[in-house]
Scaffold this motif. Structure first.
Motif, short mmCIF file in Angstrom:
data_model
loop_
_atom_site.label_atom_id
_atom_site.label_comp_id
_atom_site.label_asym_id
_atom_site.label_seq_id
_atom_site.Cartn_x
_atom_site.Cartn_y
_atom_site.Cartn_z
N GLY A 229 58.11 62.19 80.38
CA GLY A 229 57.61 60.96 79.78
C GLY A 229 56.10 60.56 79.60
N GLY A 230 55.72 59.38 79.20
CA GLY A 230 54.50 59.05 78.89
C GLY A 230 53.69 58.65 80.32
N GLU A 231 54.27 58.66 81.57
CA GLU A 231 53.92 58.16 82.57
C GLU A 231 52.85 58.95 83.10
OE1 GLU A 231 53.20 54.80 84.99
OE2 GLU A 231 54.62 54.92 83.44
N GLY A 232 51.39 58.56 83.27
CA GLY A 232 50.19 59.22 83.76
C GLY A 232 49.96 60.43 82.91
N ARG A 233 50.00 60.57 81.65
CA ARG A 233 49.85 61.78 80.87
C ARG A 233 48.52 61.00 80.30
NH1 ARG A 233 53.29 65.28 79.09
NH2 ARG A 233 52.19 65.75 77.27
N THR A 234 47.93 62.32 79.95
CA THR A 234 46.45 62.44 79.49
C THR A 234 46.36 63.00 78.15
OG1 THR A 234 45.57 64.24 80.74
CG2 THR A 234 45.27 62.19 82.01
N ARG A 235 45.31 62.75 77.33
CA ARG A 235 45.12 63.47 75.84
C ARG A 235 43.71 64.25 75.97
NH1 ARG A 235 46.63 58.04 75.31
NH2 ARG A 235 48.75 57.99 74.06
N LEU A 236 44.01 65.48 75.37
CA LEU A 236 42.82 66.22 75.17
C LEU A 236 41.89 65.43 74.12
CD1 LEU A 236 41.43 68.94 75.39
CD2 LEU A 236 42.61 69.71 73.38
N LYS A 237 42.21 64.81 73.15
CA LYS A 237 41.39 63.97 72.16
C LYS A 237 41.80 62.79 72.20
CE LYS A 237 40.55 68.06 69.21
NZ LYS A 237 40.63 68.34 67.75
N GLN A 238 40.50 61.68 72.70
CA GLN A 238 40.91 60.26 72.68
C GLN A 238 40.76 59.78 71.29
OE1 GLN A 238 42.09 58.66 75.29
NE2 GLN A 238 42.18 60.56 76.65
N LEU A 239 41.69 58.65 70.92
CA LEU A 239 41.35 58.15 69.53
C LEU A 239 40.46 56.94 69.74
CD1 LEU A 239 45.34 57.34 68.60
CD2 LEU A 239 43.82 59.31 67.84
N LYS A 240 39.45 56.93 68.66
CA LYS A 240 38.39 56.10 68.64
C LYS A 240 38.05 55.74 67.37
CE LYS A 240 34.65 59.77 69.23
NZ LYS A 240 33.69 59.93 69.84
N TYR A 241 37.69 54.71 67.06
CA TYR A 241 37.34 54.03 65.50
C TYR A 241 35.78 54.73 65.20
CZ TYR A 241 41.30 51.41 65.54
OH TYR A 241 42.72 50.83 65.80
N SER A 242 35.56 54.84 64.02
CA SER A 242 34.22 55.42 63.68
C SER A 242 33.89 54.74 62.35
CB SER A 242 34.28 56.91 63.59
OG SER A 242 35.10 57.34 62.74
N LYS A 243 32.75 55.39 61.87
CA LYS A 243 32.21 54.72 60.62
C LYS A 243 32.91 54.92 59.47
CE LYS A 243 27.17 54.74 61.84
NZ LYS A 243 25.89 55.45 61.83
N ASP A 244 33.78 56.03 59.41
CA ASP A 244 34.77 56.65 58.41
C ASP A 244 35.95 55.60 58.35
OD1 ASP A 244 33.36 58.77 57.94
OD2 ASP A 244 34.44 59.92 59.63
N ASP A 245 36.13 54.89 59.32
CA ASP A 245 37.34 53.95 59.39
C ASP A 245 36.74 52.46 58.90
OD1 ASP A 245 39.46 55.04 61.29
OD2 ASP A 245 37.71 55.26 62.39
N ILE A 246 35.38 52.39 58.93
CA ILE A 246 34.77 51.08 58.09
C ILE A 246 34.88 51.34 56.80
CG2 ILE A 246 32.80 49.60 57.80
CD1 ILE A 246 32.19 50.32 60.86
N LYS A 247 34.45 52.60 56.47
CA LYS A 247 34.36 52.91 54.91
C LYS A 247 35.87 52.83 54.38
CE LYS A 247 30.44 56.16 55.64
NZ LYS A 247 30.12 57.60 55.47
N VAL A 248 36.81 53.28 54.84
CA VAL A 248 38.10 53.34 54.73
C VAL A 248 38.60 51.87 54.24
CG1 VAL A 248 40.49 53.98 54.94
CG2 VAL A 248 38.93 55.46 55.17
N SER A 249 38.35 51.11 55.22
CA SER A 249 38.88 49.93 55.50
C SER A 249 37.84 48.97 54.20
CB SER A 249 38.60 49.07 56.69
OG SER A 249 39.31 49.73 57.57
N VAL A 250 36.78 49.43 53.92
CA VAL A 250 36.14 48.57 52.94
C VAL A 250 36.68 48.77 51.70
CG1 VAL A 250 33.75 48.23 51.83
CG2 VAL A 250 34.06 48.26 54.07
N LEU A 251 37.09 50.03 51.34
CA LEU A 251 37.53 50.42 50.10
C LEU A 251 38.91 49.70 49.95
CD1 LEU A 251 36.75 54.19 49.99
CD2 LEU A 251 35.82 52.58 48.69
N PHE A 252 39.79 49.98 50.95
CA PHE A 252 41.00 48.92 51.09
C PHE A 252 40.89 47.65 50.55
CE2 PHE A 252 44.59 47.01 52.77
CZ PHE A 252 45.75 47.95 52.12
N LEU A 253 39.74 47.00 51.30
CA LEU A 253 39.62 45.54 51.07
C LEU A 253 39.19 45.31 49.60
CD1 LEU A 253 39.28 42.99 52.32
CD2 LEU A 253 37.07 43.39 52.95
N VAL A 254 38.62 46.21 49.04
CA VAL A 254 37.97 46.25 47.61
C VAL A 254 39.37 46.07 46.71
CG1 VAL A 254 37.01 47.09 45.57
CG2 VAL A 254 35.80 46.87 47.72
N PHE A 255 40.20 46.81 47.09
CA PHE A 255 41.49 46.93 46.44
C PHE A 255 42.42 45.70 46.45
CE2 PHE A 255 46.22 48.08 46.82
CZ PHE A 255 46.56 48.21 45.53
#
Length: 267
Positions: A229-255
């Motif tokens: 299960g998920g108890e004590g598990r780690t990830r090779l790649k950590q999720l993190k927000y970036s400038k690309d997320d801001i760009k996608v969110s802005v485009l979606f906000l315009v829509f």
């Protein structure tokens, strides 16, 4: 036809939507699904289609993938559309014998097909631009608050991810079974709809047996690697927000702003 189903497949790329955080894509897609359900005017549908075309162009996903993603429910849409055409009452547009088609029925059918197509195409963008393991991590992160209520969030996210990953595998297995049956004289493309449907019945038992076998092999492989299960598990790649997320969110906000403006004008 079976082998052309693209649902659950990942299309490699380096576009803005590919680089965006999967949590952003899941949240925005969920909002889009709500919008597609509540819209009703043709102007709103036109705006939704325009936005979908922009998204497809931005992801550089080939149009063939889009067409193939709709194939699994094409028959359902056609049957539902025919029922709406015949059963909806209103002003007569065409009458053939005892069958009467109304303008209201045509409108409901067109909107239903557009609505389902938009939902499928836009939801498929998640799997086209996101790897299955990243989808699992994103779902687990978004549902983390449910752990307080003892909900097995990691296990739920893992099951969703495995379900998505099993779709292409089962499609490939079905294609192999069809070729094996065809080599023995089975016909899947001959006759009417009922005859074709009956031709798929012999595939069900070996397909289910193969699915259970694969599931058992996967469970044994996970246990052999000490999966608990998920108890004590780690990830090779950590999720993190970036400038690309801001760009996608802005485009979606315009829509969304345009969608609100269209709603107020057409109200």
């Amino acid at each position: 036809m079976i082998k052309n189903i693209t649902l659950g497949q990942y299309v490699q790329g380096n576009t803005l939507l590919h680089r965006a955080d999967p949590r952003t894509k899941i949240i925005l897609t969920f909002v889009l699904m709500i919008y597609f359900v509540i819209i009703n005017s043709y102007i709103q549908f036109g705006l939704a289609v325009f936005f979908t075309v922009i998204v497809l162009a931005g992801t550089k996903v080939h149009i063939s993938y889009v067409i193939k993603s709709i194939k699994p429910i094409f028959l359902i849409m056609m049957i539902t559309g025919i029922i709406n055409l015949i059963a909806t009452k209103g002003t007569t547009a065409l009458e053939i014998g005892f069958v009467r088609i109304t303008y209201e029925g045509i409108g409901i059918t067109v909107k239903m097909i557009l609505r389902l197509s938009l939902i499928i195409i836009n939801s498929s963008m998640i799997t086209y631009t996101t790897t299955p393991i990243t989808v699992t991590d994103a779902l687990e992160s978004l549902l983390a608050g449910l752990k307080r209520f003892r909900v097995p969030v990691h296990e739920v996210a893992m099951m969703v991810s495995l379900s998505i990953r099993f779709i292409p595998i089962l499609v490939e297995e079905t294609d192999k079974l069809m070729k094996a049956q065809a080599s023995r004289g089975a016909e899947f493309d001959q006759g009417g709809i009922i005859k074709r449907a009956k031709g798929y019945i012999p595939l069900m038992i070996p397909l289910l047996a193969g699915a259970f076998r694969r599931a058992e092999e996967l469970a044994m492989a996970m246990e052999a690697r000490c999966y608990r299960g998920g108890e004590g598990r780690t990830r090779l790649k950590q999720l993190k927000y970036s400038k690309d997320d801001i760009k996608v969110s802005v485009l979606f906000l315009v829509f969304i702003i345009c969608a609100i403006a269209v709603y107020l004008v057409t109200k």
